[in-house]
Design an enzyme around this catalytic site. Structure first.
Site, PDB file in Angstrom:
ATOM      1  CE  LYS A 152     -41.644  13.235 -16.409  1.00 40.57           C
ATOM      2  NZ  LYS A 152     -41.668  12.529 -17.703  1.00 40.57           N
ATOM      3  CD  GLU A 158     -52.792  24.472 -20.260  1.00 43.71           C
ATOM      4  OE1 GLU A 158     -52.198  24.090 -21.281  1.00 43.71           O
ATOM      5  OE2 GLU A 158     -52.751  25.648 -19.864  1.00 43.71           O
ATOM      6  CB  CYS A 211     -54.619  19.076 -26.385  1.00 42.16           C
ATOM      7  SG  CYS A 211     -54.094  20.792 -26.377  1.00 42.16           S
ATOM      8  CD  GLU A 239     -56.879  13.232 -26.119  1.00 40.07           C
ATOM      9  OE1 GLU A 239     -56.379  12.617 -25.172  1.00 40.07           O
ATOM     10  OE2 GLU A 239     -56.794  14.471 -26.247  1.00 40.07           O
TER      11      GLU A 239
HETATM   12  N1  LIG Z   1     -55.098  20.691 -22.620  1.00 39.28           N
HETATM   13  C1  LIG Z   1     -53.944  20.979 -23.213  1.00 39.28           C
HETATM   14  O1  LIG Z   1     -53.563  22.175 -23.373  1.00 39.28           O
HETATM   15  C2  LIG Z   1     -53.068  19.855 -23.698  1.00 39.28           C
HETATM   16  C3  LIG Z   1     -51.929  20.196 -24.439  1.00 39.28           C
HETATM   17  C4  LIG Z   1     -51.123  19.155 -24.924  1.00 39.28           C
HETATM   18  C5  LIG Z   1     -51.422  17.822 -24.674  1.00 39.28           C
HETATM   19  N2  LIG Z   1     -52.533  17.526 -23.928  1.00 39.28           N
HETATM   20  C6  LIG Z   1     -52.881  16.125 -23.693  1.00 39.28           C
HETATM   21  O2  LIG Z   1     -51.693  15.359 -23.402  1.00 39.28           O
HETATM   22  C7  LIG Z   1     -51.850  14.028 -23.904  1.00 39.28           C
HETATM   23  C8  LIG Z   1     -50.661  13.658 -24.754  1.00 39.28           C
HETATM   24  O3  LIG Z   1     -49.475  13.872 -24.010  1.00 39.28           O
HETATM   25  P1  LIG Z   1     -48.761  12.676 -23.240  1.00 39.28           P
HETATM   26  O4  LIG Z   1     -49.034  11.377 -23.911  1.00 39.28           O
HETATM   27  O5  LIG Z   1     -47.346  13.083 -22.951  1.00 39.28           O
HETATM   28  O6  LIG Z   1     -49.552  12.665 -21.839  1.00 39.28           O
HETATM   29  P2  LIG Z   1     -49.205  11.752 -20.589  1.00 39.28           P
HETATM   30  O7  LIG Z   1     -50.240  12.077 -19.602  1.00 39.28           O
HETATM   31  O8  LIG Z   1     -48.956  10.344 -20.977  1.00 39.28           O
HETATM   32  O9  LIG Z   1     -47.765  12.318 -20.062  1.00 39.28           O
HETATM   33  C9  LIG Z   1     -47.594  13.690 -19.824  1.00 39.28           C
HETATM   34  C10 LIG Z   1     -46.433  13.852 -18.850  1.00 39.28           C
HETATM   35  O10 LIG Z   1     -46.815  13.298 -17.594  1.00 39.28           O
HETATM   36  C11 LIG Z   1     -45.821  12.398 -17.129  1.00 39.28           C
HETATM   37  N3  LIG Z   1     -46.505  11.402 -16.287  1.00 39.28           N
HETATM   38  C12 LIG Z   1     -47.204  10.323 -16.702  1.00 39.28           C
HETATM   39  N4  LIG Z   1     -47.724   9.675 -15.627  1.00 39.28           N
HETATM   40  C13 LIG Z   1     -47.345  10.381 -14.513  1.00 39.28           C
HETATM   41  C14 LIG Z   1     -47.554  10.227 -13.102  1.00 39.28           C
HETATM   42  N5  LIG Z   1     -48.280   9.229 -12.610  1.00 39.28           N
HETATM   43  N6  LIG Z   1     -47.012  11.137 -12.246  1.00 39.28           N
HETATM   44  C15 LIG Z   1     -46.284  12.177 -12.745  1.00 39.28           C
HETATM   45  N7  LIG Z   1     -46.030  12.370 -14.061  1.00 39.28           N
HETATM   46  C16 LIG Z   1     -46.568  11.479 -14.936  1.00 39.28           C
HETATM   47  C17 LIG Z   1     -45.207  11.861 -18.403  1.00 39.28           C
HETATM   48  O11 LIG Z   1     -43.929  11.306 -18.157  1.00 39.28           O
HETATM   49  C18 LIG Z   1     -45.152  13.128 -19.264  1.00 39.28           C
HETATM   50  O12 LIG Z   1     -44.031  13.915 -18.908  1.00 39.28           O
HETATM   51  C19 LIG Z   1     -53.127  14.038 -24.713  1.00 39.28           C
HETATM   52  O13 LIG Z   1     -54.182  13.498 -23.940  1.00 39.28           O
HETATM   53  C20 LIG Z   1     -53.407  15.516 -24.962  1.00 39.28           C
HETATM   54  O14 LIG Z   1     -54.777  15.792 -25.129  1.00 39.28           O
HETATM   55  C21 LIG Z   1     -53.370  18.526 -23.449  1.00 39.28           C
HETATM   56  O1  LIG Z   2     -51.609  20.272 -27.993  1.00 36.45           O
HETATM   57  C1  LIG Z   2     -52.059  21.218 -27.345  1.00 36.45           C
HETATM   58  C2  LIG Z   2     -51.649  22.555 -27.529  1.00 36.45           C
HETATM   59  C3  LIG Z   2     -51.791  23.427 -26.509  1.00 36.45           C
HETATM   60  C4  LIG Z   2     -51.464  24.784 -26.744  1.00 36.45           C
HETATM   61  C5  LIG Z   2     -51.241  25.660 -25.727  1.00 36.45           C
HETATM   62  O2  LIG Z   2     -51.196  25.276 -24.432  1.00 36.45           O
HETATM   63  C6  LIG Z   2     -51.014  27.079 -25.987  1.00 36.45           C
HETATM   64  O3  LIG Z   2     -51.179  27.528 -27.159  1.00 36.45           O
HETATM   65  O4  LIG Z   2     -50.649  27.796 -25.031  1.00 36.45           O
END
Ligand SMILES: NC(=O)c1ccc[n+]([C@@H]2O[C@H](COP(=O)([O-])OP(=O)(O)OC[C@H]3O[C@@H](n4cnc5c(N)ncnc54)[C@H](O)[C@@H]3O)[C@@H](O)[C@H]2O)c1
Ligand SMILES: O=C/C=C/C=C(\O)C(=O)O
Length: 486
Positions: A178, A254, A288, A390
């Site tokens: 998804k 993550e 992230c 964040e």
């Molecule tokens: N740690 C990492 O490697 C990493 C990497 C990339 C992004 N991020 C984090 O992701 C965030 C940005 O991405 P975003 O805005 O898409 O995140 P988000 O949590 O809003 O959404 C991520 C995904 O989860 C889905 N989702 C949302 N609520 C849900 C629920 N209740 N049940 C199931 N699915 C659900 C969304 O539709 C989307 O596909 C930032 O906080 C960033 O730090 C972390």
């Molecule tokens: O925005 C976050 C980026 C995450 C990167 C990875 O998960 C990766 O390099 O495998």
């Protein structure tokens, strides 16, 4: 108008409800695609198709045959490289070089590396003594977990989705993906690749939609899902973990971060400026692993702030495909509103705005895009919201520090624990700090250098588990021990 469908059991399909949602261009606010929203019927069909594939052609393949197919997926992604670049630029608005140098090459790599890991990593075995003197031999076997739900975010959609799908399939699982509602295009394209390569139907499925009350929640609550791997906001992780609890499904998370960049006076100055510039502003700060808190040793502070300001003020806004564009928009109007609210909050809390803080001048044809200025602040207390929370935008706060102990305390004063980047030519100090800062990933005199065999993931509120190399096998397989009496 591009029509984006769900991909279930090897077929592109709409939804029983006929519900669709628009994909809006981050660059100019125009509608660029209409996307089918999967409902309960489509989610169930996708999980059933994945289950059937596990016990069908896919489940009957040997590890080598599976690995060969995944190398075929990687090769097809490479052959269609320009299609993935174009799709991801349309989805995210990010410049061409970000796609070609950072994000899209990882799509193929994420399949290749795990196809090789599963073929080459040994499983353990032990020979034990027994009272009768004959002994016994123990050996481990790895089985796929089953149907894995992959829920991915919008900031590096293709990289982050394949970072999960690659190891999941390499380990013999099947997946239902998804993708974020903001970025459906490259995940849909991967369905074409799977069919072209001959990956059996039902192995890779894609359902589009939103989170709560939509495809995301329906998938995580589906009883046919055996494990959930998720990348996204920490708050979303909490909601998904609650859903996973029903039926006791394993999770790999993550999540968010509030990463520190630490620059010592003995650092290579130009490399430190370039490294912090990249880590704070690449992908319009929507990374992230990016830096939103910068700490600079006091003797270097003024010079460093001036140098970073100059770098930031040199960026060029524009369409991602336009040569020379090196800075894109934020993903959505909603995210832009969030980032601008932090820009206002920083000023309310007394920040010195070194540069930025608002909306840039862009060409009239781009006025509908989700543009914000890259921004640098100084002068705030550590309690300020833009230092605690964040933001996930093109902004950072720079503060001076005087001692190692002080900057370790500053870096660790957060609920997150994802990554940090340290700039110093004193490598003894680099080793000391790397051990003291409570994160999952430390870069020294570098940032976002990725060896896919290493452990990747966050501590504290930044995640659960580690993926990468053999660490991915721990999540995507069930290990059993077999003890044979000799
Ligand atoms: N740690 C990492 O490697 C990493 C990497 C990339 C992004 N991020 C984090 O992701 C965030 C940005 O991405 P975003 O805005 O898409 O995140 P988000 O949590 O809003 O959404 C991520 C995904 O989860 C889905 N989702 C949302 N609520 C849900 C629920 N209740 N049940 C199931 N699915 C659900 C969304 O539709 C989307 O596909 C930032 O906080 C960033 O730090 C972390
Ligand atoms: O925005 C976050 C980026 C995450 C990167 C990875 O998960 C990766 O390099 O495998």
């Amino acid at each position: 108008m591009r029509q984006v469908q769900n991909f279930i059991d090897g077929q592109f399909t709409g939804s029983a409800s006929g519900r669709r949602f628009d994909k809006i261009s981050p660059v100019d606010g125009t509608t660029i695609a209409s996307v089918s929203e999967a409902g309960a019927a489509e989610v169930d069909a996708a999980v059933q198709a994945a289950r059937a594939a596990l016990h069908g052609d896919w489940g009957n393949l040997t590890t080598d045959q599976r690995a060969d197919l995944l190398h075929g997926v990687a090769n097809e992604i490479t052959r269609r490289f320009d299609d993935f670049v174009a799709a991801e630029m349309a989805d995210t608005g990010q410049p061409h070089h970000v796609m070609t140098h950072a994000f899209i090459p990882r799509g193929a790599a994420n399949f290749k590396v795990f196809a090789d890991v599963v073929k080459n990593v040994a499983t353990e075995s032990f020979v034990m003594p027994t009272p009768d003197g004959a002994g016994a031999v123990n050996y481990a076997i790895r089985r796929p977990k089953g149907v894995v739900a992959v829920i991915s975010p919008w900031n590096a959609p293709f990289l982050l989705m394949t970072w999960k799908v690659g190891p999941a399939l390499a380990c013999g699982n099947t997946v239902v993906v998804k993708p974020s509602e903001e970025t459906p295009l490259t995940t849909a394209l991967l369905g074409e690749v799977m069919n072209a390569v001959g990956v059996p139907k039902g192995v890779f499925n894609v359902i589009h939609g939103f989170g709560p009350g939509s495809a995301g929640e329906l998938l995580t609550r589906h009883k046919g899902v055996n494990a959930i791997t998720f990348t996204g906001e920490t708050g979303t992780g909490t909601a998904i973990m609650k859903a996973a609890a029903e039926g006791i499904r394993d999770v790999s998370f993550e999540l968010g971060g509030k990463n520190a960049g630490i620059v010592f006076a003995d650092a290579d100055f130009d490399k430190a400026v370039d490294g912090i510039f990249r880590s704070a502003f690449l992908n319009t700060g929507q990374v992230c692993l990016g830096t939103e808190r910068v700490y600079v040793e006091r003797p270097l502070f003024e010079r460093f702030v001036a140098a970073l300001k100059a770098r930031v003020e040199g960026v060029s806004f524009g369409r991602p495909e336009t040569k020379g564009t090196d800075y894109g928009p934020l993903i959505s109007a909603e995210h832009r509103k969030k980032v601008l609210s932090y820009y206002r909050k920083a000023v309310e809390e007394g920040a010195t705005v070194v540069t930025g803080g608002g909306t840039p001048e862009v060409a009239a044809e781009l006025a509908g895009g989700h543009w914000v200025q890259p921004t640098i602040w100084t002068g705030l207390p550590e309690s300020a919201a833009v230092i605690r929370e964040e933001i996930f935008g093109p902004c950072c706060h720079i503060a001076p520090f005087d001692t190692e102990a002080e900057v370790v305390t500053l870096a660790n004063a957060t609920d997150y624990g994802l990554s940090t980047t340290i700039w110093t030519t004193n490598l003894a100090r680099a080793h000391r700090l790397s051990a003291a800062i409570e994160v999952g990933i430390v870069w020294v005199n570098s940032w976002f250098l990725r060896d896919l065999r290493t452990a990747f993931g966050g501590s504290k509120q930044s995640g659960i588990g580690r993926e990468g190399g053999v660490h991915s096998l721990e999540f995507y397989t069930e290990t059993a021990n077999v003890c044979i009496k000799l």
